[in-house]
Design a protein around this motif. Sequence first.
Motif, PDB file in Angstrom:
ATOM      1  N   MET A 268      21.982 -11.257  39.435  1.00  0.00           N
ATOM      2  CA  MET A 268      21.830 -12.669  39.071  1.00  0.00           C
ATOM      3  C   MET A 268      20.673 -12.954  38.119  1.00  0.00           C
ATOM      4  O   MET A 268      20.282 -14.112  37.975  1.00  0.00           O
ATOM      5  N   ASN A 276      22.661  -6.444  32.721  1.00  0.00           N
ATOM      6  CA  ASN A 276      23.367  -7.702  32.513  1.00  0.00           C
ATOM      7  C   ASN A 276      23.449  -8.171  31.064  1.00  0.00           C
ATOM      8  O   ASN A 276      24.449  -8.774  30.675  1.00  0.00           O
ATOM      9  N   ASP A 287      29.259 -15.285  25.319  1.00  0.00           N
ATOM     10  CA  ASP A 287      28.230 -15.779  26.225  1.00  0.00           C
ATOM     11  C   ASP A 287      27.331 -14.613  26.633  1.00  0.00           C
ATOM     12  O   ASP A 287      27.778 -13.717  27.353  1.00  0.00           O
ATOM     13  N   TYR A 289      25.143 -14.467  28.771  1.00  0.00           N
ATOM     14  CA  TYR A 289      24.947 -14.463  30.224  1.00  0.00           C
ATOM     15  C   TYR A 289      26.284 -14.428  30.970  1.00  0.00           C
ATOM     16  O   TYR A 289      26.331 -14.718  32.169  1.00  0.00           O
ATOM     17  N   GLY A 290      27.337 -14.061  30.274  1.00  0.00           N
ATOM     18  CA  GLY A 290      28.662 -14.045  30.883  1.00  0.00           C
ATOM     19  C   GLY A 290      28.773 -13.068  32.047  1.00  0.00           C
ATOM     20  O   GLY A 290      29.441 -13.350  33.046  1.00  0.00           O
ATOM     21  N   ARG A 293      27.139 -14.686  35.084  1.00  0.00           N
ATOM     22  CA  ARG A 293      27.950 -15.772  35.645  1.00  0.00           C
ATOM     23  C   ARG A 293      29.095 -15.226  36.484  1.00  0.00           C
ATOM     24  O   ARG A 293      29.443 -15.793  37.529  1.00  0.00           O
ATOM     25  N   ILE A 296      27.626 -13.789  40.045  1.00  0.00           N
ATOM     26  CA  ILE A 296      26.989 -14.660  41.045  1.00  0.00           C
ATOM     27  C   ILE A 296      27.905 -14.886  42.242  1.00  0.00           C
ATOM     28  O   ILE A 296      27.458 -14.898  43.394  1.00  0.00           O
TER      29      ILE A 296
END
Length: 316
Positions: A268, A276, A287, A289-290, A293, A296
């Motif tokens: 996370m 990540n 993205d 941060y895909g 996401r 999570i």
Amino acid sequence: MIDLQLIYWLSGAYFAWLALAAIHDRSHSRPKANALFWGVLALLFLAGERLPNAVVGLLVVVLALIAGFGGLGQGTPARRDRDPAEEARRHGHRLFLPALIVPLFTVLVAVLLKDVEIAGQRLFGAQQTTLVGLGLACLIAIGAACLLVRQSPVVALAESRRLCDAIGWAALLPLLLATLGSVFTATGVGEAVAGVATAVVPADNRFALVLAYALGMALFTMIMGNAFAAFPVMTAGIGLPLLVQGQGADAASLAAIGMLSGYCGTLMTPMAANFNLIPAALLELKDPYGVIRMQIGTAIPLLACNIVLMYLIVFR
């Protein structure tokens, strides 16, 4: 006898090869910086224990400066003679077999072969046997992968260089963050955490202590980017004094589930860039941060399960 020193030398030789490959690659965007970075790392692995502490510290600063100022670039490894996508379709799930060799052989060495002797001599060193097994397991996995796809080790080296160039300095994050955890412990961060925990959490409430330890592992991992960095801090602050010594918890199971709780935090956090952010960049996701996401939804329920397991198992 096979000991950890051999693994260090093999690692150092590989980093030295990366440095030489960069300096001889005329198409490389930043050959000198890459060569210096991997060359310094090779020196640390090959002769770090023979260097003065101040010199080792200076070399680590050099690594940080090269990475921090964006000094690393990418080269052009040898062209692939096969399409990776086509190879993946052809071999299917068999591609996971070499990866499975790594944990299986590591456990084999650490549990069953750690005390094996040949002609009165230990096969593996008595110290850090698990790490020795891990290093050998990686070599065996490389050989198995080459046999599976019918490629030579030279191709494996070329592909590994391609990956190291793509990941860059982030490849060292697990090592550096684990060291950061040791530094935090040595400077008394664990004691400070213990002071806060004892002031906030009731010392006689087992569930509250378990909750504080598991959540602390996840949160510190999110802050520091790696469970190995969070583990010594949280274990010195809460795990050992409050759970093991105070409540009689089993240290082995507590540590194992505590690390798993920390890994939930890894899923996370952007601080775990090598897990990540780098995959998102390599896969060219829109993205950045895909990956986080998507993870999570797994990380939070898994953390809850770890808390329940810790409470049910460590006090038995």
